[in-house]
Design an enzyme around this catalytic site. Sequence first.
Site, short mmCIF file in Angstrom:
data_model
loop_
_atom_site.label_atom_id
_atom_site.label_comp_id
_atom_site.label_asym_id
_atom_site.label_seq_id
_atom_site.Cartn_x
_atom_site.Cartn_y
_atom_site.Cartn_z
N SER A 14 0.82 -1.22 0.00
CA SER A 14 0.00 0.00 0.00
C SER A 14 0.85 1.26 0.00
CB SER A 14 -0.94 0.01 1.21
OG SER A 14 -0.20 -0.04 2.41
N SER A 131 14.80 -7.33 4.34
CA SER A 131 15.41 -7.17 5.65
C SER A 131 15.80 -5.71 5.82
CB SER A 131 16.61 -8.11 5.76
OG SER A 131 17.31 -7.93 6.95
N TYR A 145 13.65 -3.47 16.68
CA TYR A 145 13.50 -3.50 15.22
C TYR A 145 14.68 -4.28 14.61
CZ TYR A 145 13.52 -2.05 10.34
OH TYR A 145 13.55 -2.07 8.97
N LYS A 149 15.00 -8.00 12.48
CA LYS A 149 15.63 -8.17 11.17
C LYS A 149 16.85 -9.11 11.27
CE LYS A 149 12.93 -5.35 8.72
NZ LYS A 149 12.05 -5.85 7.65
N1 LIG Z 1 12.18 2.82 4.67
C1 LIG Z 1 13.34 2.40 5.11
O1 LIG Z 1 14.25 3.21 5.40
C2 LIG Z 1 13.61 0.93 5.26
C3 LIG Z 1 14.95 0.51 5.43
C4 LIG Z 1 15.23 -0.83 5.57
C5 LIG Z 1 14.21 -1.76 5.54
N2 LIG Z 1 12.91 -1.35 5.38
C6 LIG Z 1 11.88 -2.39 5.37
O2 LIG Z 1 11.12 -2.28 4.19
C7 LIG Z 1 9.81 -2.81 4.41
C8 LIG Z 1 8.78 -1.85 3.86
O3 LIG Z 1 8.85 -0.63 4.58
P1 LIG Z 1 8.56 0.80 3.91
O4 LIG Z 1 9.75 1.62 4.18
O5 LIG Z 1 8.08 0.66 2.55
O6 LIG Z 1 7.43 1.32 4.91
P2 LIG Z 1 5.89 1.75 4.68
O7 LIG Z 1 5.81 2.75 3.60
O8 LIG Z 1 5.42 2.10 6.04
O9 LIG Z 1 5.19 0.40 4.18
C9 LIG Z 1 4.95 -0.68 5.05
C10 LIG Z 1 3.92 -1.60 4.44
O10 LIG Z 1 3.75 -2.72 5.31
C11 LIG Z 1 2.37 -2.91 5.54
N3 LIG Z 1 2.13 -3.56 6.83
C12 LIG Z 1 2.59 -3.19 8.04
N4 LIG Z 1 2.15 -4.03 8.98
C13 LIG Z 1 1.42 -4.99 8.35
C14 LIG Z 1 0.70 -6.14 8.75
N5 LIG Z 1 0.62 -6.54 10.03
N6 LIG Z 1 0.06 -6.90 7.82
C15 LIG Z 1 0.11 -6.53 6.53
N7 LIG Z 1 0.76 -5.46 6.06
C16 LIG Z 1 1.40 -4.68 6.97
C17 LIG Z 1 1.77 -1.52 5.42
O11 LIG Z 1 0.40 -1.55 5.05
P3 LIG Z 1 -0.84 -1.44 6.09
O12 LIG Z 1 -0.38 -0.56 7.20
O13 LIG Z 1 -1.92 -0.90 5.25
O14 LIG Z 1 -1.10 -2.85 6.48
C18 LIG Z 1 2.57 -0.94 4.27
O15 LIG Z 1 2.03 -1.33 3.04
C19 LIG Z 1 9.70 -3.07 5.91
O16 LIG Z 1 9.88 -4.45 6.17
C20 LIG Z 1 10.87 -2.27 6.49
O17 LIG Z 1 11.34 -2.84 7.69
C21 LIG Z 1 12.60 -0.03 5.24
#
Ligand SMILES: NC(=O)c1ccc[n+]([C@@H]2O[C@H](COP(=O)([O-])OP(=O)(O)OC[C@H]3O[C@@H](n4cnc5c(N)ncnc54)[C@H](OP(=O)(O)O)[C@@H]3O)[C@@H](O)[C@H]2O)c1
Length: 272
Positions: A14, A131, A145, A149
Amino acid sequence: MKKTNKIVLITGASSGIGKACAEFLNHKGYHVFGTSRQANKSTSNSFEMIPMDINDDESVEKTIKYVLEKAGRIDILVNNAGYGISGSIEDTSIIKAKEQFETNFFGIHRICREILPFMRKQNYGYIINISSIGGLISLPFQGLYCASKFALEGWTEALRMEVDSFGIKVVLIEPGDIKTLFTSKREKISALLKKSVYKKRAIMTIDVVEKDEQGGPSPDKVAHLLEHIINDTSPKLRYKVGSFTQILICYLKRIIPDKSLQWILMKYYKLK
Ligand SMILES: NC(=O)c1ccc[n+]([C@@H]2O[C@H](COP(=O)([O-])OP(=O)(O)OC[C@H]3O[C@@H](n4cnc5c(N)ncnc54)[C@H](OP(=O)(O)O)[C@@H]3O)[C@@H](O)[C@H]2O)c1
């Protein structure tokens, strides 16, 4: 197999990384299903969004069944859904710690247990786990967090070896800071506790983290990497993506003493 025949399931599509990956692969001709808890609220997607809470057995079972009935198979699973909590380890309740692991770790375990029997039968598949560089280097006030990971990293290493003979490739993508809604959705524990002895330092550290995230590259960078990986018949276990400095620090961890790495991190996060 032609690209256009490949069925991709991306969790957490999303927003952020999941959405960018879903849009990019859809544009490239893959048949993409995205999921999120609030999927019914999104209307403007070019790919199909399905509601799924990865913390809920029934919801996961129902969604996988739906995709398999509709598409007949799942070739590529991208375990992306996740969120972050911040705060000191001492301030983090068992409930909050378990919630973090429930989504970032057990959610992936739950989905994979549901999908693996089908992937094994088709003798083909890619499981890509999103991750983090925080899964390789733990950061102050992001202990839970990072632990979730780190757990995912170990779990993925084992799965990769277990399913290799079934033609299933298991890969980790380790992003550094990426500009997404992850920052605004972060649950800040110490910062909200009136009496936390860690409050000031936690706020200062997370402030640096959030500036890095919002100044980070676009999630499209992860989408391009994902497409490269799923077109590689022999992908590596780990792929890093993000700023040069953040990737460099991962390699430094392998060669410099722990004390030196800790000094660099504490200095950077204003704890020294
Ligand atoms: N952004 C960064 O700097 C970064 C860096 C390293 C790793 N990551 C990893 O990348 C991944 C995506 O993060 P993002 O940065 O894209 O963040 P984001 O924009 O907040 O997206 C997170 C997504 O996960 C979904 N989600 C959360 N909890 C959920 C649940 N219980 N069931 C189903 N869906 C769920 C959310 O949708 P709903 O809330 O609608 O369910 C949303 O679509 C994560 O695993 C994060 O740890 C991010």
